[in-house]
Design a protein around this motif. Structure first.
Motif, PDB file in Angstrom:
ATOM      1  N   PHE A 101     -69.967   8.832  66.319  1.00 55.37           N
ATOM      2  CA  PHE A 101     -69.149   8.063  67.246  1.00 55.37           C
ATOM      3  C   PHE A 101     -69.834   7.841  68.581  1.00 55.37           C
ATOM      4  N   PHE A 139     -60.947  12.467  61.807  1.00 55.85           N
ATOM      5  CA  PHE A 139     -61.044  11.689  63.034  1.00 55.85           C
ATOM      6  C   PHE A 139     -60.231  12.264  64.177  1.00 55.85           C
ATOM      7  N   HIS A 140     -59.778  13.508  64.004  1.00 55.57           N
ATOM      8  CA  HIS A 140     -59.045  14.213  65.077  1.00 55.57           C
ATOM      9  C   HIS A 140     -57.846  13.417  65.564  1.00 55.57           C
TER      10      HIS A 140
ATOM     11  N   ASP B  15     -58.518  11.216  69.303  1.00 54.35           N
ATOM     12  CA  ASP B  15     -58.712  10.254  68.221  1.00 54.35           C
ATOM     13  C   ASP B  15     -60.078   9.595  68.331  1.00 54.35           C
ATOM     14  N   LEU B  16     -60.970   9.985  67.440  1.00 50.79           N
ATOM     15  CA  LEU B  16     -62.334   9.474  67.483  1.00 50.79           C
ATOM     16  C   LEU B  16     -62.383   7.975  67.284  1.00 50.79           C
ATOM     17  N   LEU B  17     -61.530   7.484  66.394  1.00 47.81           N
ATOM     18  CA  LEU B  17     -61.547   6.058  66.102  1.00 47.81           C
ATOM     19  C   LEU B  17     -61.157   5.243  67.329  1.00 47.81           C
ATOM     20  N   GLN B  19     -61.766   6.031  70.358  1.00 49.11           N
ATOM     21  CA  GLN B  19     -62.796   6.134  71.395  1.00 49.11           C
ATOM     22  C   GLN B  19     -63.888   5.106  71.256  1.00 49.11           C
TER      23      GLN B  19
END
Lengths: 163, 402
Positions: A101, A139-140, B15-17, B19
């Protein structure tokens, strides 16, 4: 304003990049040109000894970006498309989520389009065929549906969850 | 249940997505290839549910696999209560509309990706560009698989031509107005009763998919006339897909012409173009094309789907109704021989809908405006959609003209 480097200069010019944690990286001009952002910056400054600061990119991530760009510059006319693809796959294969990411954010900022595409595709591959719970974990993501909402969502997509 | 926008978190913690930013997130979702993956990602959190619907990801997936779907400017879910709150749409209402459209496209994606289920999607032949001896050699005989039926030959024959370049067409109606076509099988006819057993194949084949123009309603009376007439019916159709040319073998067998990828036929009309002639008839020295059997392999979409054409712009509106599934279906209407209803799309109420919609430019946002919707739909359809009658519908065309 400094002049644009001509071709001879371009071949000899080395570009300096400074990461967030103040580490200096030196790359060939052609490698830096993979990044649209750097290309635009260098068009203004010309070939300079001053390091270009990349405030939001850590040295770890910058190293990976440079690794990618260097390979692709060298591979351009010499290595088969298939082998390049294999190399790309190896690069991302065991990459942890966090690096993945942060790398996509850096690639986006530097406008390295191939790398952005590779990152997007890799993330998409990690989404495919995962259950909802697995996705949240990977994805936390926090589940912020109320129990009723969650039930409705599940009901609507029951067919997807069984697969 | 309302997912109320005000409570939607702007950020979901780690939430990585989220970011990676909206642009990247959109790009990531574009790489997903199945409706199931999209459905699961939109079940992860409120943000993702909203993001997937708002960015029309399901529609994007349909278009990726079936570019024809881009011709639908919007999708209606018929039978659901359409809520309006005063003259301007609140965020909640707008969200409900977005969700509804998302649901239709999610369902469509699932239905489009199903494997071919029908071995013959042809409901009815419409016409041939020419017929040598009518009715003995009419296009009707291409429905029968074998070359002999009831002790007599069963095939269609074109008229003879001295020029071998003159093409022919066979036009068929498919069993559903919206039908996914995978391949077409054609068996050229071998004249077993002629010396030398000539096979009257064509040099090549091309497939066209489309619809009739709205002005031409095919009544059953017209059909017989069309089948016997020497006419090229190309002016009556609007083709939305034309395949590449496939070479045809001069062989007495059922040959498969597989489309490069499955195509959604919007309109239920399929035309086989037979390009170039190879076989002369010894008796008169003229070139003929004859077909023993033709078959279409694909998947008719369920009766819950229908569409309205927005005329010259080649744009359509997609309609989806769970009700149609349980209360009788288009295919039942068809078997009763109701050709007019087939062409008009189910009932005269829908014909008036397309008339009104014809006047507006394609614009999704426009259609959600209440007064425009009432002007478009008229009372009959408004009743079906359960639009409250407490607002004045002035049906003013000025609203529709930007």
């Amino acid at each position: 304003m400094a002049e644009l480097p001509n071709t001879t200069m371009a071949n000899e010019c080395k570009v300096k990049l400074k990461s967030k944690d103040d580490k200096i990286f030196e790359v060939e001009y052609a490698v830096a040109m993979q990044s649209q952002t750097l290309k635009n910056a260098l068009a203004h400054t010309g070939c300079t000894d001053t390091a270009l600061p990349l405030h939001d990119i850590s040295s770890q991530i910058l190293a990976k970006v440079i690794e990618y760009c260097e390979y692709h510059v060298n591979a351009a006319n010499t290595i088969s498309e298939k082998d390049v693809k294999t190399w790309d796959e190896e690069l991302v294969k065991h990459m942890d989520q966090d690096t993945l990411f942060r790398l996509i954010v850096a690639a986006k900022y530097l406008e390295i389009h191939n790398l952005v595409d590779l990152m997007c595709k890799t993330i998409a591959d990690r989404i495919k065929d995962k259950s909802v719970e697995e996705l949240r974990e990977i994805f936390h993501v926090q589940n912020d549906f109320t129990p009723e909402e969650e039930e409705q969502v599940r009901r609507e997509t029951k067919w997807a969850h069984g697969e | 249940m309302d997912l109320v926008i005000e409570n939607l978190p702007l950020e979901n913690g780690n939430d990585l997505l989220q970011q990676i930013g909206a642009d990247n997130a959109r790009s990531v979702l574009q790489y997903l290839e199945t409706p199931a993956d999209l459905a699961r990602i939109s079940a992860v959190s409120r943000f993702w549910r909203h993001f997937v619907a708002e960015n029309q990801c399901s529609r994007g997936l349909c278009i990726k696999l079936f570019p024809e779907v881009s011709r639908f400017v919007c999708a209606f879910e018929i039978g659901q209560q359409v809520n309006f709150e005063g003259a301007s749409l609140s965020k909640v209402t707008e969200w409900k509309n977005i969700e509804r459209e998302h649901r239709v496209y999610t369902q469509l994606a699932r239905d489009l990706m199903e494997p071919a289920t029908e071995n013959n999607c042809i409901q009815h032949p419409i016409s041939a560009s020419s017929t040598d001896i009518f009715p003995d050699e009419s296009i009707m005989y291409t429905l029968h698989p074998s070359a002999i039926e009831d002790d007599r030959p069963s095939y269609w024959s074109s008229q003879g031509e001295s020029n071998s370049d003159v093409p022919e067409t066979l036009t068929y109606r498919l069993s559903s107005r919206l039908c996914v076509v995978h391949e077409v099988k054609i068996h050229p006819f071998q004249a077993y009763f002629q010396m030398g057993l000539p096979i009257y194949s064509a040099k090549a084949v091309r497939i066209r998919l489309g619809r009739t123009r709205s002005s031409t309603l095919l009544t059953s009376g017209m059909l017989d006339g069309m089948m016997s007439a020497d006419r090229s019916a190309s002016e009556d159709y609007v083709w939305t897909y034309i395949s590449p040319e496939f070479p045809m073998q001069q062989e007495d067998k059922l040959q498969t012409f597989r489309l490069p990828k499955p195509v959604l036929c919007i309109g239920g009309i399929l035309q086989i173009e037979l390009l170039g002639r190879v076989q002369r008839q010894e008796m008169d020295g003229l070139y003929y094309i004859c077909v023993c059997h033709a078959r279409v392999v694909g998947r008719p979409l369920p009766a819950a789907y229908d569409f309205e054409a927005l005329d010259q712009e080649e744009k359509y509106i997609l309609k989806y109704s769970d009700r149609l599934e349980c209360c009788g279906s288009l295919s039942e209407d068809l078997s009763r021989g109701s050709s007019e209803e087939y062409e008009a799309g189910g009932s005269s109420g829908w014909l008036s809908l397309s008339e009104r919609i014809r006047r507006i430019r394609a614009g999704r946002v426009l259609l959600w405006n209440q007064s425009i919707l009432k002007a478009l739909l008229g009372n009959i359809v408004a009743a079906i959609l359960m639009i409250p009658d407490d607002e004045d519908s002035d049906g003013d065309d000025d609203i529709l003209r930007d």
